[in-house]
Design a protein around this motif. Structure first.
Motif, short mmCIF file in Angstrom:
data_model
loop_
_atom_site.label_atom_id
_atom_site.label_comp_id
_atom_site.label_asym_id
_atom_site.label_seq_id
_atom_site.Cartn_x
_atom_site.Cartn_y
_atom_site.Cartn_z
N ILE A 167 13.12 73.90 63.82
CA ILE A 167 13.17 74.00 62.37
C ILE A 167 14.26 73.13 61.76
O ILE A 167 14.01 72.30 60.88
CB ILE A 167 13.37 75.48 61.95
N LEU A 168 15.50 73.32 62.21
CA LEU A 168 16.61 72.58 61.63
C LEU A 168 16.65 71.14 62.09
O LEU A 168 17.09 70.24 61.34
CB LEU A 168 17.94 73.28 61.95
N MET A 169 16.19 70.89 63.31
CA MET A 169 16.22 69.52 63.82
C MET A 169 15.27 68.62 63.03
O MET A 169 15.63 67.52 62.61
CB MET A 169 15.85 69.51 65.31
N LYS A 170 14.04 69.08 62.81
CA LYS A 170 13.10 68.24 62.07
C LYS A 170 13.54 68.10 60.61
O LYS A 170 13.37 67.04 60.00
CB LYS A 170 11.69 68.81 62.14
N ALA A 171 14.15 69.16 60.04
CA ALA A 171 14.61 69.09 58.66
C ALA A 171 15.71 68.04 58.52
O ALA A 171 15.71 67.24 57.57
CB ALA A 171 15.11 70.46 58.21
N ASP A 172 16.64 68.03 59.46
CA ASP A 172 17.72 67.04 59.41
C ASP A 172 17.19 65.63 59.59
O ASP A 172 17.48 64.72 58.78
CB ASP A 172 18.76 67.34 60.49
N LYS A 173 16.42 65.41 60.63
CA LYS A 173 16.00 64.04 60.95
C LYS A 173 15.05 63.46 59.90
O LYS A 173 15.13 62.28 59.55
CB LYS A 173 15.35 64.01 62.34
N MET A 174 14.13 64.28 59.38
CA MET A 174 13.15 63.76 58.44
C MET A 174 13.75 63.54 57.05
O MET A 174 13.37 62.61 56.34
CB MET A 174 11.95 64.70 58.34
N LEU A 205 8.39 57.82 62.52
CA LEU A 205 8.95 59.17 62.43
C LEU A 205 9.37 59.69 63.80
O LEU A 205 10.37 60.40 63.92
CB LEU A 205 7.95 60.11 61.77
N VAL A 206 8.60 59.36 64.82
CA VAL A 206 9.00 59.74 66.18
C VAL A 206 10.29 59.04 66.57
O VAL A 206 11.15 59.62 67.23
CB VAL A 206 7.85 59.44 67.18
N TRP A 207 10.44 57.79 66.14
CA TRP A 207 11.69 57.07 66.37
C TRP A 207 12.85 57.80 65.71
O TRP A 207 13.92 57.97 66.30
CB TRP A 207 11.58 55.64 65.84
N HIS A 208 12.65 58.25 64.50
CA HIS A 208 13.72 58.95 63.78
C HIS A 208 14.09 60.27 64.46
O HIS A 208 15.25 60.70 64.38
CB HIS A 208 13.30 59.22 62.33
N GLN A 209 13.16 60.91 65.13
CA GLN A 209 13.44 62.21 65.73
C GLN A 209 14.32 62.14 66.97
O GLN A 209 14.86 63.15 67.40
CB GLN A 209 12.12 62.91 66.09
#
Length: 634
Positions: free
Chosen positions: A482-489, A326-330
């Motif tokens: 907020i939006l960054m984690k929503a998009d990436k996850m 998940l850190v890789w995805h972020q």
């Protein structure tokens, strides 16, 4: 919803299609349904597609009839039918039903003014062959990411940073200032990233690249215009109408859709509005520790609204096993524990639907955070003489960490500009000095983190304190966290996440709400609660905001303690972090003497990110494409 990469070689060296494919393969999760490339000499556009609208004809890169304009686009345009009708009357002929073609035709009509016409979430790049211009834009509030990088040979623009590392000449060097501010914000504020050579295009901005020149300018500005004399009943009616319309437009897709559902009002009101228009599937997540799960509340709301409900419960081992991926995805370290919660509920939803609604943005637009009540609780400090406020500040300084009243005195003795940095303030300037290494302070001179947002306070200088806090959050917390984690996850699971609250028309209305109807000493989102009370369970109206609460405080004392200690020992971050101080903090936390969970998590996520992206220590457990290298460069 998709992912793209664009290469621009300023030395006129032809771009390789193989290079583009390797780069887009790295972000296959953003678009597993289709792929495409377009090369025009020194320009290359690469694309991965998640098919949502006009599945048969919406392939990209998409060119106009004359093949002089080419587009790659990530997002959804919710007013595309309205724009298509207008453009048709202007004489434009359409060959697809996609919103992608609408952007191409709109650019033909109005050029670089096109982002101003778009209602939606987007990041896109247009190659205008006629004028030798590469044009990029990002949506007004930053729902979709756009990154860019200048190399010795040219420019790269794309949806995710990791794709840039498909090239051999992209530096993986930590930006010192970004790391320093990350410790405060728990993310890197735009336009910087944690990588020194890579930047974010700011929300509401567009970028033009011509030859060796990059020009960036805003096309959208956030402004609040409260209508103090408008009757409350009229505002309630308008709130229902604008949200109903936003939900209706956000339904546009040719694939199954659903919605996240927590126990709070934001997701509940979206589900209720959706349920009025169609049958709906809902998805929730919880954790196996009492007090850290909203599953019961969400289940009750789902029954009340009559949804087809699904849920997942995650334990400490499952969470930790997925964390490196998940850190890789972020791309960058984002130390919000709830990001992993969004990953797991997205994974659940992706087994049933391809599009999901989520409640991000309601707090920033309608005044939903409890900290927005702080101006009321701290009002008494305004009447104290200067010497008394200084005394309060000194008392707060000498009080032990965690002592009752310390935070109240500390915050009350500071002006808003020095105490509110957005919804996260993990380390203060004082506590940073305890966890940063000696080597760190021998590098650059770092400005205090509050100075990085001083320009925002200057722009908001005529607003009241609550509105100032909203303004700061919209420009920092909403975009960076907020939006960054929503998009990436969500995209990690090839799931399109839509946010009907984060809509220009919704904001146009929300900006007119007087502060007294947003936040009171007793409640938050007052107007929104009133507008939605007839369609929601009564208990939702009074339920405290939780979001996706994650028990990291408990797990770092128990199941995760050994992992955290090992990570601190092994991560090669000595030039950044005082490891002895980090270990001491961990021990004090384990013993229950302090709650340092958020500070520890911020350090640990950076360490894990450093191992993945700088040290390459997790290469075997991540997708092989993360290590893809291309012999050619931009």
């Amino acid at each position: 919803m998709c992912g793209f990469v664009t290469l621009y070689n300023k030395n006129q060296v032809p771009v390789s299609k193989d290079v583009l494919k390797k780069m887009t393969d790295i972000i296959v999760h953003r678009g597993p349904d289709d792929e495409g490339t377009y090369v025009d000499g020194h320009i290359g556009l690469g694309f991965r597609r998640l098919s949502i609208l006009d599945i048969q004809n919406g392939a990209q890169p998409l060119g106009n009839s004359e093949k002089g304009i080419w587009l790659v686009f990530n997002g959804e345009i919710y007013n595309h039918l309205e724009l298509k009708d207008w453009l048709t009357k202007k004489g434009h002929k359409f060959h697809t039903n996609s919103d992608t073609e609408v952007i191409v035709r709109l650019y033909e009509e109005v050029g670089s003014e096109c982002p101003k016409y778009l209602r939606g979430m987007f990041g896109f790049v247009i190659w205008d062959k006629r004028r030798n211009i590469l044009f990029a834009a990002r949506d007004p509030f930053g729902v979709k990411p756009v990154y860019y990088c200048e190399t010795s040979n040219g420019f790269i623009v794309g949806s995710e940073i990791k794709a840039f590392f498909g090239l051999s000449n992209i530096e993986r060097e930590v930006d010192t200032r970004s790391f320093y501010h990350y410790l405060t914000f728990q993310y890197v504020p735009e336009p910087a990233t944690m990588f020194r050579s890579i930047r974010k295009l700011k929300a509401g901005h567009c970028m033009t690249i011509t030859n060796d020149t990059v020009h960036i300018k805003p096309y959208f500005n956030v402004r609040f215009n409260p209508e103090e004399t408008k009757p409350f009943a009229d505002l309630v009616e308008e709130a229902r109408a604008v949200l109903t319309e936003s939900v209706r437009l956000h339904r546009s897709c040719d694939v199954p859709r659903g919605a996240f559902l927590s126990g709070g009002i934001d997701s509940s009101c979206l589900v209720a509005l959706l349920r009025q228009q169609e049958a709906i599937k809902t998805f929730s997540i919880g954790f196996n520790i009492p007090g850290y799960s909203e599953l019961d509340d969400a289940r009750h709301t789902a029954r009340y609204l009559g949804t087809e409900h699904y849920e997942v419960c995650v334990n400490a081992k499952e969470y930790l096993n997925f964390l490196p991926k998940l850190v890789w995805h972020q791309d960058e370290p984002v130390a919000d524990p709830s990001a992993v919660g969004i990953y797991f509920v997205s994974k659940l939803a992706s087994q049933h639907v391809k599009v999901v609604f989520s409640g991000e943005g309601a707090d920033e637009f309608f005044g939903g955070y409890n900290i927005y009540k702080e101006p009321y609780s701290l009002r008494g400090f305004m009447y104290l003489p200067e010497w008394a406020r200084k005394m309060a500040a000194y008392l707060a300084y000498i009080m032990p960490s965690g002592m009752k009243g310390k935070s109240f005195l500390e915050r009350g003795s500071q002006p808003l500009e020095e105490r509110f940095f957005g919804n996260a303030k993990i380390f203060t300037e004082h506590t940073k000095k305890k966890v940063l290494s000696e080597h760190f302070f021998k590098t650059d001179i770092h400005e205090p983190s509050h100075q990085t947002i001083a320009h925002l306070y200057d722009e908001a200088r005529y607003y009241d304190e609550v509105t100032k806090m909203q303004y700061i959050d919209i420009h920092t917390w909403l975009r960076g966290n907020i939006l960054m984690k929503a998009d990436k996850m969500s995209m990690a699971n090839s799931l399109e996440l839509r946010v009907p609250f984060v809509d220009t028309k919704v904001f146009d209305f929300a900006s007119t709400i007087p502060t007294k109807y947003k936040v009171t000493p007793a409640t938050t989102k007052y107007l929104l609660r009133e507008a939605m009370k007839d369609i929601l369970p009564p208990e939702v109206q009074i339920r405290k905001k939780l979001g996706f609460p994650v028990p990291i405080r408990v797990w770092l004392r128990e199941e995760w303690y050994g992992w955290a200690r090992e990570l601190i020992h092994t991560a090669q971050v000595e030039q950044w972090i005082n490891k002895s101080a980090a270990l001491h903090m961990l021990e004090k936390h384990k013993e229950g003497k302090i709650d340092a969970s958020r500070q520890l998590w911020t350090l640990l996520i950076f360490m894990l990110w450093h191992q993945i992206y700088i040290e390459g220590a997790y290469s075997d457990s991540l997708p092989a494409s993360t290590l893809a290298k291309a012999a050619a460069s931009v």
